[in-house]
Design an enzyme around this catalytic site. Sequence first.
Site, mmCIF file in Angstrom:
data_model
loop_
_atom_site.group_PDB
_atom_site.id
_atom_site.type_symbol
_atom_site.label_atom_id
_atom_site.label_comp_id
_atom_site.label_asym_id
_atom_site.label_seq_id
_atom_site.Cartn_x
_atom_site.Cartn_y
_atom_site.Cartn_z
ATOM 1 N N MET A 86 -90.373 61.291 4.825
ATOM 2 C CA MET A 86 -91.291 62.407 4.986
ATOM 3 C C MET A 86 -92.150 62.481 3.733
ATOM 4 S SD MET A 86 -89.857 63.303 7.834
ATOM 5 C CE MET A 86 -90.547 64.899 8.166
ATOM 6 N N LYS B 207 -82.185 69.128 1.546
ATOM 7 C CA LYS B 207 -82.779 69.381 0.234
ATOM 8 C C LYS B 207 -82.788 70.878 -0.078
ATOM 9 C CE LYS B 207 -86.199 66.616 -0.612
ATOM 10 N NZ LYS B 207 -87.545 66.116 -0.259
ATOM 11 N N ASP C 105 -66.125 48.462 33.150
ATOM 12 C CA ASP C 105 -66.315 48.518 34.599
ATOM 13 C C ASP C 105 -66.243 49.956 35.109
ATOM 14 O OD1 ASP C 105 -67.018 46.051 35.491
ATOM 15 O OD2 ASP C 105 -64.957 45.337 35.761
ATOM 16 N N CYS D 268 -58.992 49.319 27.208
ATOM 17 C CA CYS D 268 -59.282 47.974 26.729
ATOM 18 C C CYS D 268 -60.762 47.606 26.868
ATOM 19 C CB CYS D 268 -58.423 46.954 27.464
ATOM 20 S SG CYS D 268 -58.708 46.955 29.231
ATOM 21 N N ARG E 26 -54.005 39.830 31.746
ATOM 22 C CA ARG E 26 -54.645 40.239 32.997
ATOM 23 C C ARG E 26 -54.747 39.060 33.947
ATOM 24 N NH1 ARG E 26 -60.746 42.260 32.842
ATOM 25 N NH2 ARG E 26 -61.093 40.061 32.386
ATOM 26 N N ARG F 250 -57.457 38.104 28.412
ATOM 27 C CA ARG F 250 -58.136 37.662 29.631
ATOM 28 C C ARG F 250 -57.746 36.218 29.879
ATOM 29 N NH1 ARG F 250 -62.089 40.375 26.567
ATOM 30 N NH2 ARG F 250 -62.933 42.229 27.596
ATOM 31 N N TYR G 24 -53.306 54.242 23.171
ATOM 32 C CA TYR G 24 -53.890 53.220 22.291
ATOM 33 C C TYR G 24 -55.296 52.858 22.740
ATOM 34 C CZ TYR G 24 -52.847 49.627 25.866
ATOM 35 O OH TYR G 24 -52.793 48.887 27.009
ATOM 36 N N HIS H 251 -87.113 51.375 -3.062
ATOM 37 C CA HIS H 251 -87.112 51.632 -1.619
ATOM 38 C C HIS H 251 -86.269 50.606 -0.872
ATOM 39 C CE1 HIS H 251 -88.851 51.356 2.493
ATOM 40 N NE2 HIS H 251 -88.826 52.671 2.392
ATOM 41 N N ARG I 208 -92.438 70.161 -0.203
ATOM 42 C CA ARG I 208 -91.503 69.057 0.015
ATOM 43 C C ARG I 208 -90.813 69.185 1.362
ATOM 44 N NH1 ARG I 208 -87.422 69.451 -4.899
ATOM 45 N NH2 ARG I 208 -87.183 67.237 -4.426
ATOM 46 N N GLU J 252 -60.442 50.693 36.830
ATOM 47 C CA GLU J 252 -61.859 50.409 36.651
ATOM 48 C C GLU J 252 -62.676 51.060 37.746
ATOM 49 O OE1 GLU J 252 -61.981 45.900 35.535
ATOM 50 O OE2 GLU J 252 -60.132 46.402 36.587
ATOM 51 N N SER K 85 -53.986 50.601 32.044
ATOM 52 C CA SER K 85 -54.979 50.192 31.063
ATOM 53 C C SER K 85 -56.353 50.466 31.665
ATOM 54 C CB SER K 85 -54.809 48.702 30.752
ATOM 55 O OG SER K 85 -55.799 48.314 29.835
ATOM 56 N N GLY L 25 -60.139 49.917 31.961
ATOM 57 C CA GLY L 25 -61.240 49.002 31.671
ATOM 58 C C GLY L 25 -62.517 49.826 31.729
ATOM 59 N N ARG M 207 -77.722 65.673 -3.622
ATOM 60 C CA ARG M 207 -77.053 65.558 -2.330
ATOM 61 C C ARG M 207 -75.869 64.621 -2.530
ATOM 62 N NH1 ARG M 207 -82.154 62.164 -0.278
ATOM 63 N NH2 ARG M 207 -81.890 60.545 -1.806
ATOM 64 N N GLY N 148 -87.591 58.577 1.713
ATOM 65 C CA GLY N 148 -88.926 58.006 1.832
ATOM 66 C C GLY N 148 -89.604 58.217 3.170
HETATM 67 P P1 ADP Z 1 -88.299 62.671 -1.232
HETATM 68 O O1 ADP Z 1 -87.581 63.368 -0.153
HETATM 69 O O2 ADP Z 1 -89.157 61.560 -0.783
HETATM 70 O O3 ADP Z 1 -87.407 62.313 -2.372
HETATM 71 P P2 ADP Z 1 -89.194 64.902 -2.801
HETATM 72 O O4 ADP Z 1 -89.602 66.145 -2.153
HETATM 73 O O5 ADP Z 1 -87.852 64.886 -3.405
HETATM 74 O O6 ADP Z 1 -89.375 63.717 -1.782
HETATM 75 O O7 ADP Z 1 -90.299 64.669 -3.898
HETATM 76 C C1 ADP Z 1 -90.885 63.494 -4.292
HETATM 77 C C2 ADP Z 1 -90.890 63.429 -5.805
HETATM 78 O O8 ADP Z 1 -91.551 64.548 -6.364
HETATM 79 C C3 ADP Z 1 -89.495 63.427 -6.387
HETATM 80 O O9 ADP Z 1 -89.445 62.496 -7.436
HETATM 81 C C4 ADP Z 1 -89.325 64.809 -6.927
HETATM 82 O O10 ADP Z 1 -88.454 64.835 -8.003
HETATM 83 C C5 ADP Z 1 -90.744 65.194 -7.320
HETATM 84 N N1 ADP Z 1 -90.931 66.649 -7.216
HETATM 85 C C6 ADP Z 1 -90.787 67.392 -6.117
HETATM 86 N N2 ADP Z 1 -90.976 68.699 -6.390
HETATM 87 C C7 ADP Z 1 -91.259 68.786 -7.701
HETATM 88 C C8 ADP Z 1 -91.542 69.889 -8.585
HETATM 89 N N3 ADP Z 1 -91.536 71.139 -8.161
HETATM 90 N N4 ADP Z 1 -91.795 69.599 -9.864
HETATM 91 C C9 ADP Z 1 -91.776 68.315 -10.297
HETATM 92 N N5 ADP Z 1 -91.522 67.237 -9.529
HETATM 93 C C10 ADP Z 1 -91.263 67.458 -8.235
HETATM 94 MG MG MG Z 2 -86.366 63.406 -3.415
HETATM 95 MG MG MG Z 3 -91.014 60.538 -0.548
#
Ligand code: ADP
Ligand code: MG
Ligand code: MG
Length: 921
Positions: free
Chosen positions: A114, A33, A807, A869, A647, A592, A890, A477, A103, A783, A802, A804, A361, A112
Amino acid sequence: MSEQKRVYRFGTDAQGNDVTEGGASMKFALGGKGANLAEMCRIGLPVPGGFTITCQTCVEYSGAGNVWPEGTLDEIDAATRDLEHRQGKSLGDPHDPLLVSVRSGAPFSMPGMMDTVLNLGLNDDSVQGLIEQTKNPHFAWDSYRRFIQMFSNVVLGIDSDYFENALTEKRMVAGVKSDSELTAEQLKELVCEFREIAAEHISADEHPELVIEGKAVFPTDPELQLKLAIEAVFGSWMNERACIYRKANGISDDLGTAVNVQVMVYGNKGETSATGVAFTRNPADGTREFYGDFLIDAQGEDVVAGIRNTEPISDLKIKPVFAQAGEQLESIFGILENHYRDMCDIEFTIEQGKLYMLQTRVGKRTASAALKIAIDMVGEGLISREEAVSRIDPAQLDQLLHPQFDTGSDIEVLARGLNASPGAAVGAIVFSSEDAVAAADEGRPVILVRWETNPDDLKGMVAAEGILTSHGGKTSHAAVIARGMGAPCVCGVESFSIDAANKEVRVDGADIVLHEGDIISIDGTSGIVVLGAVDLVSPELTGDLETILGWADTIRMDSSKGTPNRVRVNADNPADAKLALEFGAEAIGLCRTEHMFLGDRKNIIQSFILTDDEQVKAKALEDLLRVQTDDFLQMFRTMDGRDVVVRLIDPPLHEFLDDPRELEVAIAKREVEGAPADELEALRKRLRDIDGMVESNPMLGLRGVRLSIVYPDLPLMQVRAIATAAARLKRDEGLNPHPEVLVPLVAIAQEHVQTRAVIERVVAEVAEEFGIRLDIPVGTMFELPRACMVADAIAEHSDFFSFGTNDLTQTTFGFSRDDAEAKFIPIYLHKKILESNPFETIDDVVVELVKMAVDKSRATKDGLMCGVCGEHGGDPASIMKLFNVAGVDYVSCSPYRVPVARLAAAQAKLEAEQGFSTQDK
Ligand code: ADP
Ligand code: MG
Ligand code: MG
């Protein structure tokens, strides 16, 4: 003082000049990020400013038992002052406060996993500043109450339900349906209540810094809020769900997460503001279209959480207030794709009509989308064929080789939902992750049926065959995680009214109530749900997959760049051989012969082993010769013109006999039933004979080539069957069979020399009998470490090698696979004595042994064919090492792994030649 730089800025200074210090290449320092936020700043996209604290800081902090490395807090403090200066605002200012988000962001995306805190910096004074600046008390109090709730949950570990309940009650008292209908005054009251709830549940032991006059209180000092939030993000790296996700995705625990501190922008400032997520192409099927959702007057994760109904991204431009931001977003999609030369995934927020980019990303995608996007991008001139091939994750191809609904079978659709993650699954309904895990432990396939999943459901999602949700869209999610895992998922099945407490689903329109344990089938490719078990079929190689594999073949077979990386198959029946040919195998690397003694043939082999009567033995051999000749005829016919490495018999003979314990029970039973004395005596003799064959350590006992030396009859019969089948096809059917004989478990050159002499004699006899020339190469199976040490001596008498490696791994480590995988490899992995299971991904020392033998063989006989193999032949990471380090010609693997191996073999070639790195996890 450490010399290491721990904090990197991104964004502009007060004059609007870019002061970004990081970039996309720094993801191991800044996390994905942080690195991409910096990159977006560099290419001039609108990103709110901030700074990133490195992953290494997290590693040191956790490693030291949650103690800050020296000087780090000062560096963070300086970066905070700098950010205040750049923004012209300061934390906690009662007139114009700076608010930030905190963040997390690890080197590999962990959706989701962290936790993030938004609106940090609010307290009773700064909220007044926010009102003063925005003239919008409703917004200010709403942001404040969100902050208390998030901070309490993420940083102080207080259950969100306490706050949700208070919110629900407030709505009921006010007589309104949605939160946004609450008045500013009511939100302000809620803030007071939230602070009390927090105070009530803060653990004074865990947070002594929050105790004032003997009582823990919600922190009002923004500096303290910031420090605690950063510590919480660092701490979340080792939380349970993050650890589970990393384990499921093969991501190392040692990377740590970065922390991004970023200026807040607001999607919750009324009808001209919004927040959303988008992909530059469709991540489910790869279509070139804008894909995603947005939510008006909302903040943060409201979109993903499926709380309110979202709108499709294509509608953004249609709304006059968002027209300009919508146009800009579309042009940014283009900029990002050209810059990253790949499909991107984006988070954005529109604050009063102005667009901000909050994350990007390279987007996760299904296997079929990955293929389509790679092929389209070659067509668009964005990437080369080599890049396209190097981008496809071979392990992900497995998804496409997943079962699908058999289109021939009668399917009555029970319900429809969104096709969120492809592949089909059949299983019993369960309503909780715990139940899914319990069922999986018992080996029962289940479908996890939920309203919507959340990160705590991860264990259950991993355990289930498939996932169904009644709510949430394609970016929910459940959808995101399922696609990442390659698990079939249908979401948004609206006709399912799920009552998880009573473990029931009412299906609207179908007048049916489903219960826990009922079998359903889901197809994540089409979004269809069916009552009962639908027959599943394996897919064929068609379309995009065939195109990419065709490119892969061109790359791996290009002999102008070193020897080709070949792929063979392990197959021991004509059906598998045929399938493997369709999947692109060039030859059979291992056939085999054990199964040829099973089923209705078990009696014949048993009578051979257990009799002393020469006539009975001879008859058994004759019968075996007949049936085995038939088996080989079919195999060689299917594989006409291609090598088939057969074999010789390998396992200890008692594997073909009855289990002595079962036999004992049977005898006791016949005794009670009053069986005649001679029958009982015959049974007892049989038991004594079988007992006599039991070895104390069969894995290291009389097996492999040792059998051929001690009991030559069986292998001789096999060679005769092979030679006879080949001779018949050649002479009578004009075919071109290519059998080769493989001698297993050789340790000593003389074992091979003597066995070979016998094999050659039999082949010569058969050739004479048929009056034709028969040329059947004889190779050695490696082997045992000793064999590798004397590979040069063996090579003098051998036509091919070959390895194995199953083993060879056992004998190198001295591990018995069954015991090791059940008893101690998991502990070794946990204690980090081993990095990966050596039976899944080949160990480097085993690779060294293979390499030594390959080198010795080539020094003796130039061009001697060397292959692998073992099961490693189907594992992408092992394939890379076997071709590029050990230098084999191979790999041979099971039929369904052949496409994976073709791709991995091409990637090995690319990596060796051009340094293309294959796609990140
Ligand atoms: P995750 O890795 O779970 O996507 P994020 O750090 O991206 O967590 O943030 C969770 C939510 O908060 C995301 O929808 C992101 O767009 C929003 N968010 C994060 N930082 C800001 C910010 N500076 N201003 C507005 N929204 C934010
Ligand atoms: Mg995010
Ligand atoms: Mg999150």
